[in-house]
Design a protein around this motif. Structure first.
Motif, PDB file in Angstrom:
ATOM      1  N   UNK A 279     -53.055 -33.998  20.510  1.00 51.33           N
ATOM      2  CA  UNK A 279     -54.519 -33.855  20.550  1.00 51.33           C
ATOM      3  C   UNK A 279     -55.196 -35.221  20.399  1.00 51.33           C
ATOM      4  N   UNK A 280     -56.417 -35.364  20.967  1.00 52.83           N
ATOM      5  CA  UNK A 280     -57.122 -36.656  20.816  1.00 52.83           C
ATOM      6  C   UNK A 280     -57.431 -36.937  19.346  1.00 52.83           C
ATOM      7  N   UNK A 307     -64.647 -20.405  16.513  1.00 49.98           N
ATOM      8  CA  UNK A 307     -63.674 -21.385  17.017  1.00 49.98           C
ATOM      9  C   UNK A 307     -63.638 -21.368  18.540  1.00 49.98           C
ATOM     10  N   UNK A 308     -63.670 -20.155  19.106  1.00 47.74           N
ATOM     11  CA  UNK A 308     -63.655 -20.042  20.574  1.00 47.74           C
ATOM     12  C   UNK A 308     -64.877 -20.746  21.165  1.00 47.74           C
ATOM     13  N   UNK A 313     -60.360 -28.242  19.895  1.00 53.34           N
ATOM     14  CA  UNK A 313     -59.016 -27.841  19.454  1.00 53.34           C
ATOM     15  C   UNK A 313     -59.049 -27.411  17.988  1.00 53.34           C
ATOM     16  N   UNK A 314     -58.275 -26.389  17.640  1.00 49.53           N
ATOM     17  CA  UNK A 314     -58.242 -25.948  16.242  1.00 49.53           C
ATOM     18  C   UNK A 314     -56.815 -25.639  15.808  1.00 49.53           C
ATOM     19  N   UNK A 315     -56.592 -25.744  14.510  1.00 55.02           N
ATOM     20  CA  UNK A 315     -55.335 -25.304  13.893  1.00 55.02           C
ATOM     21  C   UNK A 315     -55.730 -24.380  12.748  1.00 55.02           C
ATOM     22  N   UNK A 316     -55.317 -23.101  12.849  1.00 55.58           N
ATOM     23  CA  UNK A 316     -55.764 -22.087  11.881  1.00 55.58           C
ATOM     24  C   UNK A 316     -54.532 -21.519  11.168  1.00 55.58           C
ATOM     25  N   UNK A 317     -54.560 -21.590   9.845  1.00 63.35           N
ATOM     26  CA  UNK A 317     -53.472 -20.963   9.073  1.00 63.35           C
ATOM     27  C   UNK A 317     -53.874 -19.523   8.778  1.00 63.35           C
ATOM     28  N   UNK A 318     -53.120 -18.584   9.337  1.00 59.38           N
ATOM     29  CA  UNK A 318     -53.363 -17.169   9.037  1.00 59.38           C
ATOM     30  C   UNK A 318     -52.117 -16.646   8.334  1.00 59.38           C
ATOM     31  N   UNK A 319     -52.187 -16.626   7.016  1.00 58.52           N
ATOM     32  CA  UNK A 319     -51.030 -16.233   6.206  1.00 58.52           C
ATOM     33  C   UNK A 319     -51.010 -14.704   6.133  1.00 58.52           C
ATOM     34  N   UNK A 341     -54.848 -19.714  23.787  1.00 62.03           N
ATOM     35  CA  UNK A 341     -53.530 -20.387  23.758  1.00 62.03           C
ATOM     36  C   UNK A 341     -53.597 -21.853  24.235  1.00 62.03           C
ATOM     37  N   UNK A 342     -54.591 -22.196  25.068  1.00 60.04           N
ATOM     38  CA  UNK A 342     -54.691 -23.592  25.506  1.00 60.04           C
ATOM     39  C   UNK A 342     -55.634 -24.414  24.624  1.00 60.04           C
ATOM     40  N   UNK A 343     -56.253 -23.739  23.668  1.00 58.37           N
ATOM     41  CA  UNK A 343     -57.254 -24.443  22.843  1.00 58.37           C
ATOM     42  C   UNK A 343     -56.733 -24.765  21.442  1.00 58.37           C
ATOM     43  N   UNK A 344     -55.972 -23.829  20.876  1.00 58.36           N
ATOM     44  CA  UNK A 344     -55.599 -24.038  19.471  1.00 58.36           C
ATOM     45  C   UNK A 344     -54.242 -23.455  19.117  1.00 58.36           C
ATOM     46  N   UNK A 345     -53.892 -23.622  17.845  1.00 61.40           N
ATOM     47  CA  UNK A 345     -52.617 -23.134  17.312  1.00 61.40           C
ATOM     48  C   UNK A 345     -52.906 -22.306  16.071  1.00 61.40           C
ATOM     49  N   UNK A 346     -52.143 -21.222  15.911  1.00 60.27           N
ATOM     50  CA  UNK A 346     -52.229 -20.438  14.676  1.00 60.27           C
ATOM     51  C   UNK A 346     -50.848 -20.481  14.039  1.00 60.27           C
TER      52      UNK A 346
END
Ligand SMILES: O=c1ccn([C@@H]2O[C@H](COP(=O)(O)OP(=O)(O)O)[C@@H](O)[C@H]2O)c(=O)[nH]1
Ligand SMILES: O=C(O[C@@H]1O[C@H](CO)[C@@H](O)[C@H](O)[C@H]1O)c1ccc(O)c(O)c1
Length: 499
Positions: A279-280, A307-308, A313-319, A341-346
């Protein structure tokens, strides 16, 4: 056969921690600072921690018993391992208070050839009864306060009835305390409010703060330059000595100390670091609500929409919740993963300190757990606060009005947050003059944190003083509380190092 931990050596300290990720790790890091000064350290906590550490396969069995030279010991809280402690929090705290003291006392007998070899016990706020076990063996006791010093001051004044706090008849009163900004009810810790549903905590804090003389030292996981006004305000009452931030050495630029002292109760997903690297710089919104909070489905939806729409770009922790409920709490909205799926990670659990210090990360949407906040301060990035309970509302107030390193997501009248407000907060901390100012202030605080822990810094000096006092043989001669901070001259010298 019972194995003695002390191997005949002197200078032992036993740390005792409540069994939670955010409680054990700062204690371990204090332990490491003590071992660096020649003290032998062990940490005792309850069996549920051993169970979680072993289940998290990123920690091997051997590491579950020894962390950076600190031996881990376990005792029972009186409940079975599969008991739902989170839903039955009051019962859990009661059981721990009832069974903890005798089980800890037995552990000390089993592991130390003579309890006299213990220079002191160090406890944390959720297990205050440790001071009674220390008294049983005639060992001095210290407390590591693992939240901001502001919370220490608020609870001290509240439970000793030194200031007025909201009541059922006056629930909206504004609280004025020395060294702190005026606080409305949404800025106060949930445990002091009249509608707090967890009766065990006011009871526990009331006993703790009315019996502070049981603690010869009160250490704080904070640093003087961060909270100087409130720390100074406690000097006349029951002083607190800041010795933090207790975060991994890599976040503090302590390159000579590579090894961190911490445990993971969940296995972290390292793939997100690889993703971050693609990511930049300064582009990613990191989102996490820590190890305990489970957000209602409606709030999960609001975050997902924000977020959408933010299109960053986002990184989200979903425990995943430990005990899932049918109302969808803590679950992602259907289709979200596919749509983004092309924008962020969970991920289920991140290597958070590596994430926060990654150059791609721009800001952090957080529940304001104190460990997360300290880690963010040491990474020099701005925060978006969405506090839930306990110390978190006050921590959010500190972020915005005292440290000035972030913004707070304002709740709607129904108590929920709207996706539009979250999106607006993201924009505020990412672009424009306010974002620039927040980042500048965050970087300056990061620099101050580093100075505090370096040799001769305010926190390092307070640790040195603590070790000097516990190791001097003044124990027999002088039992008076050693709660003072550095002398005023000492503190002034340290103050001169302000950046
Ligand atoms: O995905 C995650 C989320 C949290 N943490 C760590 O868990 C601790 C959480 O403590 P905090 O006081 O912030 O909140 P709590 O979980 O106790 O509510 C911090 O050290 C975080 O770095 C982590 O390693 N990975
Ligand atoms: O208080 C609990 O955990 C967290 O501790 C942090 C340090 O005190 C704090 O900053 C954060 O806001 C808290 O979430 C906690 C309470 C009850 C329980 O069963 C736990 O396992 C942890």
């Amino acid at each position: 056969m019972a194995q003695a931990e002390d191997k005949g050596e002197e200078n032992h300290v036993l740390l005792v921690a409540f069994s939670a990720q955010g409680h054990i790790n700062p204690m371990l890091r204090l332990g490491k600072r003590l071992t660096a000064k020649g003290v032998h350290v062990a940490l005792a906590t309850t069996e549920i921690a051993r169970h979680r550490i072993l289940k998290s396969s990123s920690t091997d069995a051997k590491a579950a018993y020894l962390v950076a030279g600190i031996k881990l010991l376990f005792f029972s809280d009186g409940l079975s391992l599969d008991y739902d402690r989170k839903t039955n929090l009051d019962l859990y705290m009661d059981s721990l208070g009832k069974h903890g003291p005798s089980n800890l006392s037995a552990l000390i007998k089993e592991h130390y050839t003579s309890p006299k070899k213990l220079l002191c016990l160090v406890t944390n706020p959720f297990v205050p009864w440790v001071s009674d076990v220390a008294a049983e063996y005639n060992i001095p006791c210290a407390m590591l306060w693992i939240q901001p010093c502001a919370l220490y001051a608020i609870y001290y004044r509240c439970f000793n009835k030194l200031s007025a706090f909201p009541t059922l008849t006056d629930p909206d009163m504004v609280v004025e305390l020395p060294g702190l900004p005026s606080m409305e009810k949404e800025d106060l810790p949930s445990f002091v409010l009249p509608n707090n549903p967890f009766g065990s905590f006011p009871k526990l804090f009331s006993e703790l703060f009315r019996g502070m003389e049981k603690f010869k030292w009160v250490l704080g996981n904070s640093f003087y330059e961060l909270e100087k006004h409130v720390i100074d305000s406690m000097c006349e009452l029951y002083p607190i000595r800041p010795i933090g931030p207790l975060v991994p050495p890599t976040l503090l630029g302590l390159d000579q100390e590579l090894e961190d002292a911490s445990v993971d109760m969940w296995k972290s997903d390292e793939t997100c670091i690889e993703w971050l690297t693609q990511q930049p710089p300064c582009s990613v919104v990191y989102v996490s609500f820590g190890s305990i909070v489970v957000l209602p489905a409606k709030q999960m939806e609001a975050i997902a929409t924000a977020l959408k729409n933010a299109k960053r770009p986002f990184l989200w922790v979903v425990k995943p919740p430990e005990f899932p409920t049918p109302d969808g709490a803590g679950q992602l909205p259907l289709g979200f993963l596919e749509e983004t799926k092309d924008q962020g990670q969970v991920v289920r659990w991140s290597p958070q300190t590596r994430v926060l210090s990654h150059p791609a990360v721009a800001c952090f949407i957080t529940h304001c757990g104190w460990n997360s906040m300290l880690e963010t301060i040491c990474s020099g990035i701005p925060l978006i606060a969405y506090p839930q309970w306990t110390d978190q509302p006050t921590n959010a107030k500190l972020i915005v009005d005292v440290f000035k390193i972030g913004v707070r997501i304002k709740k709607e009248v129904d108590g929920n947050m709207s996706s539009e407000v979250i999106e607006k907060c993201i924009e505020e901390v990412m672009v424009g003059p306010m974002a620039e100012q927040l980042r500048k202030t965050a970087m300056a605080l990061k620099a101050k944190a580093r100075i505090a822990v370096q040799a001769g810094g305010s926190s390092d000096e307070n640790i040195r003083l603590f070790v000097e006092e516990i190791t001097s043989d003044s124990r027999e001669k002088d039992d008076s509380p050693k709660v003072g901070n550095l002398s005023h001259e000492g503190q002034d010298k340290v103050r001169d190092k302000d950046v």
